[in-house]
Each structure stands twice: as C-alpha cells, then as structure tokens.
Design a protein around this motif. Sequence first.
Motif, PDB file in Angstrom:
ATOM      1  N   THR A  31       1.196  -9.075   6.566  1.00  0.00           N
ATOM      2  CA  THR A  31       0.631  -9.262   5.225  1.00  0.00           C
ATOM      3  C   THR A  31      -0.522  -8.302   4.985  1.00  0.00           C
ATOM      4  O   THR A  31      -0.673  -7.736   3.899  1.00  0.00           O
ATOM      5  CB  THR A  31       0.137 -10.710   5.054  1.00  0.00           C
ATOM      6  N   GLY A  32      -1.345  -8.096   6.007  1.00  0.00           N
ATOM      7  CA  GLY A  32      -2.520  -7.250   5.846  1.00  0.00           C
ATOM      8  C   GLY A  32      -2.212  -5.779   5.747  1.00  0.00           C
ATOM      9  O   GLY A  32      -3.006  -5.008   5.205  1.00  0.00           O
ATOM     10  N   GLY A  34      -0.263  -3.074   4.014  1.00  0.00           N
ATOM     11  CA  GLY A  34       0.541  -2.806   2.839  1.00  0.00           C
ATOM     12  C   GLY A  34       0.848  -1.334   2.690  1.00  0.00           C
ATOM     13  O   GLY A  34       0.538  -0.509   3.554  1.00  0.00           O
ATOM     14  N   TYR A 107      -5.337  -8.217  -7.452  1.00  0.00           N
ATOM     15  CA  TYR A 107      -4.358  -7.959  -6.397  1.00  0.00           C
ATOM     16  C   TYR A 107      -2.952  -8.342  -6.828  1.00  0.00           C
ATOM     17  O   TYR A 107      -1.978  -7.699  -6.424  1.00  0.00           O
ATOM     18  CB  TYR A 107      -4.709  -8.715  -5.106  1.00  0.00           C
ATOM     19  N   ALA A 111       0.040  -5.845  -6.077  1.00  0.00           N
ATOM     20  CA  ALA A 111       1.158  -6.184  -5.199  1.00  0.00           C
ATOM     21  C   ALA A 111       2.492  -6.079  -5.925  1.00  0.00           C
ATOM     22  O   ALA A 111       3.476  -5.558  -5.375  1.00  0.00           O
ATOM     23  CB  ALA A 111       0.971  -7.601  -4.649  1.00  0.00           C
ATOM     24  N   THR A 206      -7.935  -7.494   5.452  1.00  0.00           N
ATOM     25  CA  THR A 206      -8.027  -8.049   4.112  1.00  0.00           C
ATOM     26  C   THR A 206      -8.368  -9.524   4.197  1.00  0.00           C
ATOM     27  O   THR A 206      -8.533 -10.084   5.284  1.00  0.00           O
ATOM     28  CB  THR A 206      -6.685  -7.900   3.353  1.00  0.00           C
ATOM     29  N   THR A 208      -6.431 -11.802   3.915  1.00  0.00           N
ATOM     30  CA  THR A 208      -5.367 -12.540   4.609  1.00  0.00           C
ATOM     31  C   THR A 208      -5.714 -12.818   6.062  1.00  0.00           C
ATOM     32  O   THR A 208      -5.116 -13.707   6.679  1.00  0.00           O
ATOM     33  CB  THR A 208      -4.044 -11.766   4.538  1.00  0.00           C
ATOM     34  N   THR A 241       2.065  -4.204  14.225  1.00  0.00           N
ATOM     35  CA  THR A 241       1.628  -3.404  13.086  1.00  0.00           C
ATOM     36  C   THR A 241       0.918  -2.132  13.549  1.00  0.00           C
ATOM     37  O   THR A 241       0.960  -1.107  12.851  1.00  0.00           O
ATOM     38  CB  THR A 241       0.697  -4.209  12.165  1.00  0.00           C
ATOM     39  N   THR A 295       6.044  -3.778   1.328  1.00  0.00           N
ATOM     40  CA  THR A 295       5.356  -4.296   0.145  1.00  0.00           C
ATOM     41  C   THR A 295       5.664  -5.767  -0.101  1.00  0.00           C
ATOM     42  O   THR A 295       4.779  -6.534  -0.498  1.00  0.00           O
ATOM     43  CB  THR A 295       5.737  -3.471  -1.090  1.00  0.00           C
ATOM     44  N   THR A 297       6.500  -8.112   2.139  1.00  0.00           N
ATOM     45  CA  THR A 297       5.824  -8.988   3.100  1.00  0.00           C
ATOM     46  C   THR A 297       4.368  -9.198   2.706  1.00  0.00           C
ATOM     47  O   THR A 297       3.830 -10.302   2.845  1.00  0.00           O
ATOM     48  CB  THR A 297       5.878  -8.417   4.525  1.00  0.00           C
ATOM     49  N   SER A 298       3.726  -8.141   2.202  1.00  0.00           N
ATOM     50  CA  SER A 298       2.340  -8.290   1.738  1.00  0.00           C
ATOM     51  C   SER A 298       2.266  -9.255   0.568  1.00  0.00           C
ATOM     52  O   SER A 298       1.392 -10.130   0.521  1.00  0.00           O
ATOM     53  CB  SER A 298       1.772  -6.929   1.330  1.00  0.00           C
TER      54      SER A 298
END
Length: 427
Positions: A31-32, A34, A107, A111, A206, A208, A241, A295, A297-298
């Motif tokens: 998530t973090g 992107g 955001y 997103a 972020t 998240t 990641t 994108t 998943t974020s």
Amino acid sequence: MTAETTASEPASTDWRSRLRRVGPGIMAAATGVGAGDLVATLVAGSRFGYALFWAILLGTVFKMGIGEAVGRWHLGSGSTILAGWRSLGRWATNFFGVYIVLWGFVYGATAMSATGLPLNALFPGLSVRYWGMICGVVGLVLVWLGRYRLLERLMTILVGVMFVAVVGTAVLVGPNIVALGGGLVPRLPEGSLAYVLGLMGGVGGTITMAAYGYWTMAKGWRTPRWIPFMRTDNAVGYLTTGIFVVAMLIVGSELLLGQGMADGDRGLLELGQRLAADYGQWARLPFLVGFLAVTFTSLLGVWNGVSLLFADWWRTWWARPETGSASGTGHESTAGMRSWPFRGYALWLTVPPMSLLFLDKPFQLTIAYGVLGALFMPFLAGTLLVLLNSARMPAAHRSRWLSNTVLTLCLVLFVVLAVDKLIGYVS
C-alpha cells in the motif's frame, strides 16, 4: 467486521509457522509503495545509475523499523495507535483528525487518477478520469464488504503480479551486477542529496504505516505471543517491496541512464513506450499490468487501512477518559470495518475527490495537504519513540537500543525532509 481468524495463542513460533501466516506486512508495504515511488526510483536511476542503491537499502531498514514499532505497540500494549496518541494529549488526536480528513480528500483523487493511467493505456476508449472513478468505486465496494481475509488474498495476488512484472522487467533489461555491487558503498554524486533523502524517507513511508497494527489485529494477532509472527510478517513485506524498488533502479540505470524521464505517474507510461520501442509490444503490456497492480494495491489498501484509522480516531476522539472507553483494546479496530465511521470515510475517499478529477487541485488545499503530509512521518516516528519507551508499554516489550536507534534516525531524517518541503512551499 468480525475477525475472520481466531485470536487464540499460536501453537508454535517456528519459522514455518510464521511464514504461513504472512499477510498484513505485505498489505502495508504494498500500500505504501505507489506509482510515484517507482517513478522517483526510476528518475534516480536515470540520473545517477546504481550510485544510490545504498540509500534504497537503508530506507528499507528504516521502514521495517517503523513497521515493527507500530506492530509491537499494538500487540505489546494491547492498545491501538490512536489510544496511544490520545494518552499523549488531545493535541495528538486533534492533529491527526485534521490531517486524515484533508489527506483523504486529496489522496482519493491522486489514487484514482494513478489507477486510471495504465487502464487508459490498455483500453484507450475510456479516459483516465473515468477509469479512475470506476477503480475508486470498485475499491469502495470491496472494503464495504468488511472481509479482511478477502482483501488480504486479493492484495497478495496483486503483489505477485507486481513482482512478476517489475522484477521481470529488470531481468529483461539485464542488471549490471558489478555496478550494482558498487552501489553498496555510500556516496553522494553531485545533485543527488534530494534523491537520497527521498529514497530513504519517501518510498513506502505514508499514513498507511500507522494502519499496520489494525491489520495484524484483524488477522487475529492481539497478544504479545504474536510479536515474533508480526516481526517476520513485517520483514517479508518490506523486503518484498525493497526488491520492487531495486528492480526499478535497475531499469532506470540500464534503460534510461542519461536520457531523462518525466516526473509524475505518467513517467511509467513513458517507460512502457520505451520498452515497446526496444523489445516490442509484448514487453509493454505485462509492464502496464504490473503498473495497474501497483496503483490498485495502493488504492485498495488506503480505502481499507486508512478508513480503519479514521474509525478508531472517531471512537477515540469522542471517548471520555474517565470511562476508560479510550483504552483501545484492539477489538474496536477490528469491529470497525462495518461501522458507519469506517464506511463514511471510505465514501469520503471515493466520492468528493472525484470533483478534483475535473478540476485542477485548489492551490490553498494543495499547500495545506503538503504541509500536513510533511509533518506526519516525523509525528509518527516521534510519538512511537515516546510511547515504546513509556510506562504505557510493558517492560518486556519496550524498545531496546536497536529500535531506539532506528526510530531516532528516522525521526531526524523525516524532520530534515519536512523542513525541506516546508521551505519549498514557502519559497
């Protein structure tokens, strides 16, 4: 939501048992990271080659340190991060409340727009704007169902797609192993300081990260016995990641070195076009699918994780200390997926930001968003440093020298980044 896994104690803490339960860490890390983070890494590779490899590795260590601290607070203290902030005073929850509302509005548009870019490239019959809106609504429906296990499985699949596409692209262009090894030696090429700070502090860093503890509790991990599982889970997520980011550095260094590259999410579309020109359309299409996985998943992680944060903030902010209702045992966080504050915030992420897809972002809103965003990571690192060394944390699970060192370094780094951003906004 009701937890879909039991909160019973683990029967074994061996490595096989830990790896079988990996999930929340992959969600938090994916998530973090992107599209913007991948572009930043590509640009760094295109300008400096492999010279900043060391900064990516150090940044991965920093993110693992913060993720471990968030998870340990939730499991060791039995309280949520919002309950911890509440114990520091109303100022902390007030700051976070202003931040999360403003952050979500801007955001949400960012997103949806980023997710619409690869879909528009794959299916140009519909504009980026409307593809983004569709993705926002799909994300809203998925989190509205309130099923953690479904989200974890879906995001794990998407991370697999990301891995194949991003790492496959790096293998396709062919890494220079000797030059990559040379990048382990810390050095600062001329003009690279801003990129070094960004790679260490920006990739995967972020709001998240604060949601990680809620996902561990939704998994059924609610006591200190689950801390070894959390640490393995967190490490696997950020190592995964980290591999993504290194792969993008390889692509930038091998394919784009000295050629320049557009900043912003559209830079990934430019990379897709260059892959098509050099290797054929077969190379472009898998990359765009991987871009979409990055994108989406974020988007999905934010729609769920930050909505959980907001639901717990709402409960914590309105709780009266004398009743003890702000203790934050963790059960409130996992019950939050079907609460009206959770769903209301998911709607806030989806519907109002659609207006920004038709208009340029208002200047004042963008500035306020940027200022608060610059202040959040120092706020997170600083408050974790206080909470994990306080009497609120059982002595057995308080931070030791390694965690305190990593958190202190993170705090210094994020303060430097915040000052740099604030100076940029003022100037």
